[in-house]
Design a protein around this motif. Structure first.
Motif, mmCIF file in Angstrom:
data_model
loop_
_atom_site.group_PDB
_atom_site.id
_atom_site.type_symbol
_atom_site.label_atom_id
_atom_site.label_comp_id
_atom_site.label_asym_id
_atom_site.label_seq_id
_atom_site.Cartn_x
_atom_site.Cartn_y
_atom_site.Cartn_z
ATOM 1 N N ASP A 59 0.823 -1.203 0.000
ATOM 2 C CA ASP A 59 0.000 0.000 0.000
ATOM 3 C C ASP A 59 0.860 1.257 0.000
ATOM 4 N N LEU A 60 1.945 1.254 0.759
ATOM 5 C CA LEU A 60 2.843 2.412 0.760
ATOM 6 C C LEU A 60 3.541 2.570 -0.582
ATOM 7 N N LEU A 61 3.909 1.457 -1.214
ATOM 8 C CA LEU A 61 4.503 1.535 -2.554
ATOM 9 C C LEU A 61 3.498 2.129 -3.540
ATOM 10 N N ARG A 62 2.237 1.691 -3.432
ATOM 11 C CA ARG A 62 1.198 2.215 -4.329
ATOM 12 C C ARG A 62 1.016 3.714 -4.136
ATOM 13 N N LEU A 74 9.925 2.873 4.450
ATOM 14 C CA LEU A 74 8.937 1.813 4.629
ATOM 15 C C LEU A 74 8.968 1.288 6.056
ATOM 16 N N ALA A 75 10.175 1.100 6.586
ATOM 17 C CA ALA A 75 10.306 0.613 7.953
ATOM 18 C C ALA A 75 9.740 1.625 8.949
ATOM 19 N N GLU A 76 10.033 2.898 8.731
ATOM 20 C CA GLU A 76 9.558 3.931 9.650
ATOM 21 C C GLU A 76 8.038 4.030 9.650
ATOM 22 N N ARG A 77 7.427 3.925 8.470
ATOM 23 C CA ARG A 77 5.977 4.133 8.359
ATOM 24 C C ARG A 77 5.170 2.892 8.739
ATOM 25 N N THR A 78 5.765 1.723 8.596
ATOM 26 C CA THR A 78 5.029 0.505 8.949
ATOM 27 C C THR A 78 5.304 0.040 10.365
ATOM 28 N N GLY A 79 6.433 0.494 10.957
ATOM 29 C CA GLY A 79 6.819 0.005 12.265
ATOM 30 C C GLY A 79 7.528 -1.330 12.210
ATOM 31 N N LEU A 80 7.817 -1.817 11.003
ATOM 32 C CA LEU A 80 8.544 -3.068 10.838
ATOM 33 C C LEU A 80 10.044 -2.831 10.956
ATOM 34 N N THR A 81 10.779 -3.889 11.250
ATOM 35 C CA THR A 81 12.229 -3.754 11.304
ATOM 36 C C THR A 81 12.779 -3.628 9.885
ATOM 37 N N PRO A 82 13.948 -2.986 9.727
ATOM 38 C CA PRO A 82 14.556 -2.900 8.387
ATOM 39 C C PRO A 82 14.782 -4.275 7.763
ATOM 40 N N GLN A 83 15.098 -5.270 8.610
ATOM 41 C CA GLN A 83 15.321 -6.614 8.088
ATOM 42 C C GLN A 83 14.026 -7.203 7.518
ATOM 43 N N ALA A 90 12.264 -7.818 -1.125
ATOM 44 C CA ALA A 90 12.988 -8.757 -1.993
ATOM 45 C C ALA A 90 12.012 -9.734 -2.633
ATOM 46 N N ARG A 91 11.052 -10.206 -1.842
ATOM 47 C CA ARG A 91 10.049 -11.127 -2.382
ATOM 48 C C ARG A 91 9.187 -10.430 -3.430
ATOM 49 N N LEU A 92 8.831 -9.172 -3.178
ATOM 50 C CA LEU A 92 8.015 -8.428 -4.142
ATOM 51 C C LEU A 92 8.779 -8.185 -5.440
ATOM 52 N N ARG A 93 10.070 -7.934 -5.330
ATOM 53 C CA ARG A 93 10.875 -7.726 -6.533
ATOM 54 C C ARG A 93 11.011 -9.030 -7.324
ATOM 55 N N GLU A 94 11.158 -10.146 -6.617
ATOM 56 C CA GLU A 94 11.237 -11.445 -7.298
ATOM 57 C C GLU A 94 9.981 -11.719 -8.110
ATOM 58 N N ARG A 95 8.840 -11.305 -7.581
ATOM 59 C CA ARG A 95 7.567 -11.547 -8.261
ATOM 60 C C ARG A 95 7.230 -10.452 -9.271
ATOM 61 N N GLY A 96 8.103 -9.484 -9.418
ATOM 62 C CA GLY A 96 7.875 -8.431 -10.396
ATOM 63 C C GLY A 96 6.905 -7.355 -9.951
ATOM 64 N N LEU A 97 6.571 -7.329 -8.663
ATOM 65 C CA LEU A 97 5.606 -6.344 -8.159
ATOM 66 C C LEU A 97 6.264 -5.030 -7.778
ATOM 67 N N ALA A 98 7.558 -5.052 -7.511
ATOM 68 C CA ALA A 98 8.293 -3.845 -7.138
ATOM 69 C C ALA A 98 9.559 -3.759 -7.970
ATOM 70 N N ALA A 99 10.016 -2.533 -8.189
ATOM 71 C CA ALA A 99 11.228 -2.312 -8.972
ATOM 72 C C ALA A 99 11.927 -1.069 -8.452
ATOM 73 N N ARG A 116 9.478 1.307 -6.266
ATOM 74 C CA ARG A 116 8.142 1.700 -6.701
ATOM 75 C C ARG A 116 7.321 0.455 -7.007
ATOM 76 N N LEU A 117 6.009 0.597 -6.969
ATOM 77 C CA LEU A 117 5.121 -0.480 -7.401
ATOM 78 C C LEU A 117 5.164 -0.581 -8.926
#
Length: 414
Positions: A59-62, A74-83, A90-99, A116-117
Motif C-alpha cells: 500500500d505504501l509503494l502504491r 517503509l520501515a519507519e511508516r510501517t513500524g517493521l524492522t529494516p530486516q 525482496a520477495r516483491l521484486r522477485e515476483r515483479g511487483l516492485a522495482a 516503486r510499485l
C-alpha cells in the motif's frame, strides 16, 4: 479463450484459481479444466500475498507513485524492522511487483535506493451489470483503467439467467483479450490477471455470491452467480452490490485523505446506497445494508417494484421519468438527509447515470435538504458536504475491479 503459455499448464492453473478463489472469499474450485481467461498462477496468487505486513508495504509503494519510497521510509511508516522490510521487498521484486525507481540523496552515508510499485504486474476486471447494460473495465494495480467495453444487456432476459452469465463472461473475455492479448508473445502479461469482480443491483449474499430477489427481477432469487461465472471463466470471482463496489473504490481515494465515513448514493436505473463507516465498507450482518431506495417516505404512495408503496426509489424515478430533475433531486435529498441524521456521516457522495447527466442539479438539490436538516439540529450546513463524484458511469465498474485488488493492499475483505 485459452490459457496462455505462461500459465504453467491446466492442472496448475486450476489449482491456482482454486487457491485464489478461496483467498478472495470464493468457492473451493472451478470444474471444467483450464481457465478460459488467461489468468495464470502468478496473477491469482497475488491474492495469496495478503499477509498484513506485505499489504502495508504494498500500500505504501502504491501511494508513493512513480517517485518511489526507500526501505528505510517503509520501515519507519510501517513500524517493521529494516530486516523485515528487506525480506518483503525482496520477495516483491522477485515476483515483479516492485522495482527500483532510482536513488535518493541521504543525509549521511550512501544514497538510498527507492522502490516503486509495478502497476502492470497485476490486473483485475470489473463488471457493472445494470438492468439494461453491462460495462466492463480492466484496471492495473494503481486502479488505472487500461481498457473498457460497454454492451446492452437485459437483466430480465426471457432465456434465463444463464444468458446473462454468458454475456458477462464474454464481455470479460473480450476485454482481457483486447488489452492483454492471449497470444504467446503477451502471455506473461495476460497471466497477471487476478480475477473478475462483478457488481449488480441487490439485495444479494456477498460472501456466497448468491443473488436474492433483485427488485423487479424475481427470476434471480437464489441464483449462484459467482459459482456460475467461476465455472465459466476459471479465475477468482467476487460478487457484490453495485453501491458497495462503488463505495469501496471511493473509500480507497478517501483513505489517502484520512478515511472517514460517507454514504455513496447511486441513482441510475434504480436507487441505492453504499455505506463507508470508519474507512471500511459496511455491508451489514446479511450484506443487506444500503437498501436506501426502499425507505418509505410517503404512506400509501405509488407502488414500488419491491412490493411496498411510497418508496424513495419509486418517487425519485417517477420524477426523473417525467423530466422533473429538480423534483427528483429534492426527493433524493429527503432520503439523504434521513441517512445523515441516522448515521452522522462526514459527507454524501452522489453517482450513477442519472446523476451524471445533471450533477450540478442533484448536488445542489440534495445539498439543500441536507443543510436544512442540519440547520434544524443546530449543525452548520457545510459540516456535511454533498458532492457529485467524478467518473460518471464508470464508478461502479471501477469499484468492482477493486473487489479483487483492494484486499492485496489491505483495503478490503474481498
Amino acid at each position: 479463450m485459452t490459457t496462455g503459455s505462461g500459465s504453467g499448464g491446466g492442472a496448475e492453473t486450476e489449482a491456482a484459481a482454486r487457491a485464489g478463489s478461496e483467498a478472495a472469499g470464493g468457492v473451493s474450485g472451478a470444474p471444467g479444466g483450464a481457465s478460459r481467461l488467461p489468468g495464470g498462477p502468478f496473477g491469482v496468487n497475488l491474492l495469496g500475498l495478503r499477509s498484513h505486513n506485505t499489504a502495508l508495504v504494498l500500500d505504501l509503494l502504491r501511494r508513493a507513485g512513480a517517485d518511489g519510497i526507500s526501505r528505510l521510509e517503509l520501515a519507519e511508516r510501517t513500524g517493521l524492522t529494516p530486516q523485515a522490510v528487506s525480506k518483503i521487498t525482496a520477495r516483491l521484486r522477485e515476483r515483479g511487483l516492485a522495482a527500483e525507481a532510482g536513488r535518493r540523496a541521504s543525509t549521511g552515508g550512501k544514497p538510498r535506493t527507492v522502490l516503486r510499485l509495478v502497476p502492470e504486474a497485476g490486473h483485475s476486471v470489473g463488471v457493472h451489470v445494470d438492468r439494461d447494460e453491462a460495462r466492463a473495465v480492466l484496471v492495473d494495480l494503481n486502479g488505472t483503467v487500461v481498457g473498457e467495453r460497454l454492451r446492452p444487456l437485459d437483466l430480465d432476459a426471457a432465456e434465463g439467467a444463464q444468458t446473462v452469465v454468458e454475456a458477462v463472461a464474454a464481455q470479460a473475455e473480450a476485454l482481457v483479450g483486447q488489452v492483454l492479448g492471449a497470444d504467446s508473445a503477451r502471455a506473461a502479461s495476460a497471466a497477471t490477471l487476478v480475477g473478475v469482480g462483478v457488481a449488480l443491483p441487490g439485495p444479494l449474499d456477498h460472501r456466497r455470491g448468491v443473488l436474492h430477489r433483485v427488485t423487479g427481477f424475481p427470476l434471480w432469487d437464489g441464483f449462484p452467480l459467482r459459482d456460475a461465472l467461476l465455472r465459466r471463466l476459471g479465475v477468482p470471482v467476487v460478487v457484490d452490490k453495485d453501491t458497495n463496489a462503488a463505495a469501496l473504490g471511493l473509500a480507497l481515494t478517501a483513505a489517502e485523505d484520512g478515511g472517514g465515513s460517507f454514504a455513496y448514493v447511486h441513482l441510475g436505473t434504480g436507487l441505492g446506497a453504499g455505506l463507508v463507516i470508519g474507512g471500511a465498507v459496511h455491508r451489514g450482518a446479511r450484506t443487506g445494508a444500503g437498501e436506501f431506495g426502499h425507505q418509505v417516505i410517503q404512506l400509501d404512495g405509488p407502488p414500488c417494484g419491491c412490493g411496498d408503496r411510497g418508496c424513495l426509489e419509486a418517487l425519485c424515478l417517477a420524477a426523473v421519468e417525467r423530466g422533473d430533475v429538480e423534483e427528483a433531486a429534492r426527493v433524493l435529498g429527503v432520503g439523504a438527509a434521513n441517512l445523515v441524521g441516522l448515521l452522522d456521516i462526514d459527507r454524501v457522495l452522489l453517482g450513477g447515470r442519472t446523476v451524471a447527466a445533471a450533477p450540478g442539479v442533484f448536488a445542489a438539490g440534495v445539498g439543500e435538504r441536507v443543510a436544512a436538516r442540519a440547520a434544524r439540529q443546530g449543525v452548520p450546513g457545510e459540516a456535511v458536504p454533498v458532492l457529485a463524484v467524478p467518473g460518471g458511469a464508470r464508478t461502479v465498474a471501477e469499484g468492482a475491479a477493486q473487489l479483487l485488488l483492494a484486499p492485496v493492499f489491505g483495503r478490503g475483505e474481498g
